[in-house]
Design an enzyme around this catalytic site. Structure first.
Site, mmCIF file in Angstrom:
data_model
loop_
_atom_site.group_PDB
_atom_site.id
_atom_site.type_symbol
_atom_site.label_atom_id
_atom_site.label_comp_id
_atom_site.label_asym_id
_atom_site.label_seq_id
_atom_site.Cartn_x
_atom_site.Cartn_y
_atom_site.Cartn_z
ATOM 1 N N ASP A 32 -46.681 2.567 -20.665
ATOM 2 C CA ASP A 32 -48.048 2.640 -20.173
ATOM 3 C C ASP A 32 -48.395 4.062 -19.734
ATOM 4 O OD1 ASP A 32 -50.403 0.993 -19.074
ATOM 5 O OD2 ASP A 32 -49.780 2.132 -17.321
ATOM 6 N N GLU B 200 -48.527 4.694 -24.856
ATOM 7 C CA GLU B 200 -49.974 4.657 -24.672
ATOM 8 C C GLU B 200 -50.435 5.941 -23.998
ATOM 9 O OE1 GLU B 200 -53.284 2.023 -22.275
ATOM 10 O OE2 GLU B 200 -51.738 3.095 -21.196
#
Ligand SMILES: *[C@@H]1O[C@H](CO)[C@@H](O)[C@H](O)[C@H]1NC(C)=O
Ligand SMILES: *[C@@H]1O[C@H](CO)[C@@H](O)[C@H](O)[C@H]1NC(C)=O
Ligand SMILES: *[C@@H]1O[C@H](CO)[C@@H](O)[C@H](O)[C@H]1NC(C)=O
Ligand SMILES: CC(=O)N[C@H]1CO[C@H](CO)[C@@H](O)[C@@H]1O
Ligand SMILES: [Ca+2]
Ligand SMILES: [Ca+2]
Length: 588
Positions: A234, A307
């Protein structure tokens, strides 16, 4: 006819007579054999909304386990799960309190082991979400830090405040959090400020402390050791801050952008010291080494998806640098960030070709149309383009990623202000325009059937309301129906395993402002994928493509297309209906 193709035909006829075909075929295949992670479809599950097994209105691990066969059936071989770790849920799991434990409402470690076992049986890989930028302030680490436990104190970033001319204590510098206001929070019991790039409840970890680096590697080892096939990581571009030792022991202020006059706005500053620091890439390469420790033991590649919403040039750095390997799948968000329903075919072409042009030759491209942070395809583009976008994601060269529900064309759910729970929606304090910021619409429960709560849960009330229209838009209806998004998806998943799509080359064209098409070809087989993005019909000339001269067979159509599969069309004047999407194959 060139030498290469006459040779191919000669070999083919020989094989027919001498039955050499299987042998030769294998030899050819071995040369460019692809690994599991290069060919499979990745399916993102948002666990809270996928399937509730115990009737509390919240999706859970046993729910996922009970639906793994569905993934198998639609041709998915890997799934990445949004966070399932212990968390106070201020940000629905992206605020982690214990990286080694499962959140109660999702189940137990035993449930997770069962999920892994069932997935293994079905040959589905399980990928977890890794949130390294911070912990929850309710983590044991942060709580120990507050008590003065030195080891854990050093896991975070603490600074003295500065006293202003009026004698008041102020934060150490001008840094602003992504969610507005100072990125520094004072803690009485410590007498210092800690850094939080996100909300106050998410203290940043100090990646310049080798103990933190090792601890996070151990988190990765723990889950890979259990049998997880990799991690989706993330928002990594916020991990590192500038090295204060290079600035006389003080974190430097960030310069102003000039975009806004409000110093509380994140846009007020140019984040040269808190984002995209060089050390971030190095950390990704170090994590890849941990992944590869596991590959050395059993020969199976563990996959890393990263990401970062950043420029394509910066995204490429996550692949690796020089001798060092990084993520196999640095998410390519071009189809989310760069284009929408208003984009012309030329803009679509540019957005898709850019990643293919920039990526290193020996790496795989990847295609993402949706996730739990963005409105759904049917709402961002049009419900009419669901099949066309699935054709693009699954038939372009490289890795396809599907957000749960995109295979049946789910639309964003309506979530009233009263029912809104996403902090990004709630923080707007705006009962009228909250929905533009809220991520709840794309997180409404998965639509399994026409039953109560779309078959997601038996609870009287689910954590988010089920979207309207589920009575007809659901998995069961689409499995039973004939011309459905789900059947198109399943056909595309099968088609994708053909050599032309696995190994074939790629070329694309915008025929006019509305119609985008690409060609994939390999060993004399040629496919054309064509999407009309607009509500206007056209006639196009496919002989633009080399070696496409006469007839093509219709292999897949979108569900409203007036054409039927198996029919023949002519290359020089192909009529393309409004919003039509097609996969065609050149007839030899
Ligand atoms: C066109 O077909 C010829 C003969 O089969 C082949 O050699 C050539 O590579 C093809 N070119 C393209 C761009 O498909
Ligand atoms: C964590 O931070 C939140 C603010 O985001 C605050 O309300 C809560 O009291 C904090 N919890 C602890 C244990 O410090
Ligand atoms: C094409 O899509 C538009 C927008 O969704 C829709 O209004 C129109 O009816 C569609 N046309 C056809 C022929 O399906
Ligand atoms: C860039 C970004 O937002 N990264 C993650 C870090 O933490 C926040 C808050 O939990 C998440 O929402 C993000 O996904
Ligand atoms: Ca549940
Ligand atoms: Ca950080």
């Amino acid at each position: 006819m060139t030498i290469a193709s006459s040779k191919a035909i000669a070999i083919k006829s020989k094989m027919k007579t001498l039955l050499l075909f299987p042998l030769l075929f294998l030899v050819v295949q071995a040369g460019n054999e692809l690994e599991w992670w290069e060919t499979t479809i990745y399916y993102q599950i948002y666990p809270r909304s996928f399937k509730d097994s115990d009737g509390d209105g919240i999706g859970d691990l046993n729910g996922i386990t009970s639906k793994l066969e569905y993934l198998k059936e639609i041709g998915v071989g890997a799934t990445w799960l949004s966070p399932i770790f212990k968390s106070p849920m201020y940000d629905f799991g992206y605020d982690i309190a214990d990286f080694y434990a499962i959140q109660d409402e999702y189940g137990t470690m035993e449930d997770f082991d069962n999920l892994l076992a069932k997935a293994k049986e079905l040959d589905i890989k399980i990928i977890l979400d890794f949130v390294p930028n911070h912990t929850s302030n309710e983590s044991v680490w942060f709580q120990e830090a507050l008590k003065g436990h030195e080891k854990y104190y050093d896991y975070f970033l603490w600074e003295d405040g500065v006293v202003d001319e009026n004698g008041n204590l102020q934060p150490p510098n001008n840094w602003v959090s992504v969610f507005r206001n100072s990125a520094w929070e004072y803690k009485e019991e410590v007498g210092k400020y800690y850094l939080h790039q996100f909300v106050i409840g998410q203290p940043d970890l100090n990646y310049r402390n080798p103990d933190v680096v090792e601890e996070m590697k151990n988190v990765i080892r723990f889950w890979l050791g259990k049998g997880v096939a990799g991690f989706r990581i993330d928002a990594i571009n916020h991990m590192f801050e500038a090295d204060k030792e290079m600035y006389g022991g003080q974190f430097p202020d960030e310069p102003r952008t000039g975009y806004t006059d409000n110093p509380d706005d994140y846009e007020y500053l140019d984040h040269i010291h808190t984002r995209d620091q060089d050390e971030t890439y190095d950390m990704v390469y170090q994590w890849r080494e941990v992944f590869d420790e596991f590959k050395e033991k059993d020969g199976v590649t563990r996959v890393m998806m990263t990401e970062a919403y950043a420029t394509p040039q910066l995204i490429m750095r996550y692949f690796g640098e020089g001798e060092r390997e990084g993520a196999q799948i640095p998410f390519n968000f071009a189809l989310i960030s760069d284009v929408d329903e208003k984009s012309s075919a030329a803009e679509i072409k540019y957005a898709l070709d850019q990643f293919l042009t920039l990526k290193p030759l020996d790496k795989q491209a990847n295609w993402v149309t949706g996730n739990h942070d963005n409105f759904r395809v049917a709402s961002r583009f049009s419900p009419k383009l669901v099949d066309g976008l699935n054709m693009i994601v699954l038939l372009l060269p490289g890795i396809g990623v599907t957000y749960m529900g995109e295979e049946i064309g789910m639309v964003d759910g309506f979530v009233s202000w009263e029912d809104t729970v996403d902090p990004r929606g709630c923080n707007t304090n705006d009962p009228i325009n909250y929905w533009q910021s809220s991520r709840d619409p794309e997180r409404t429960p998965f639509q399994w059937s026409a039953e109560q709560n779309a078959g997601f849960s038996t609870a009287p009330k689910t954590w988010l309301p089920v979207a309207e229209g589920y009575e007809t838009l659901n998995v069961q209806a689409q499995l039973e129906g004939e011309r459905t998004h789900l059947n198109v998806y399943k056909t595309l998943a099968r088609l994708r395993t053909e050599d032309a799509f696995r190994h074939g080359r790629y070329e694309s064209v915008a025929f006019n402002s509305d119609v985008f098409a690409f060609r994939r070809w390999h060993n004399g087989e040629i496919y054309i994928v064509l999407v009309n993005f607009r509500d206007v019909s056209h006639t196009v000339d496919l002989t633009y493509f080399e070696n496409v001269t006469e007839e093509l067979e219709v292999v897949v159509t979108d569900i409203q297309s007036p054409k039927s599969t198996g029919s023949i069309v002519h290359a020089s004047h192909l009529y393309v209906a409004e919003n039509e999407s097609l996969v065609l194959k050149v007839v030899n």
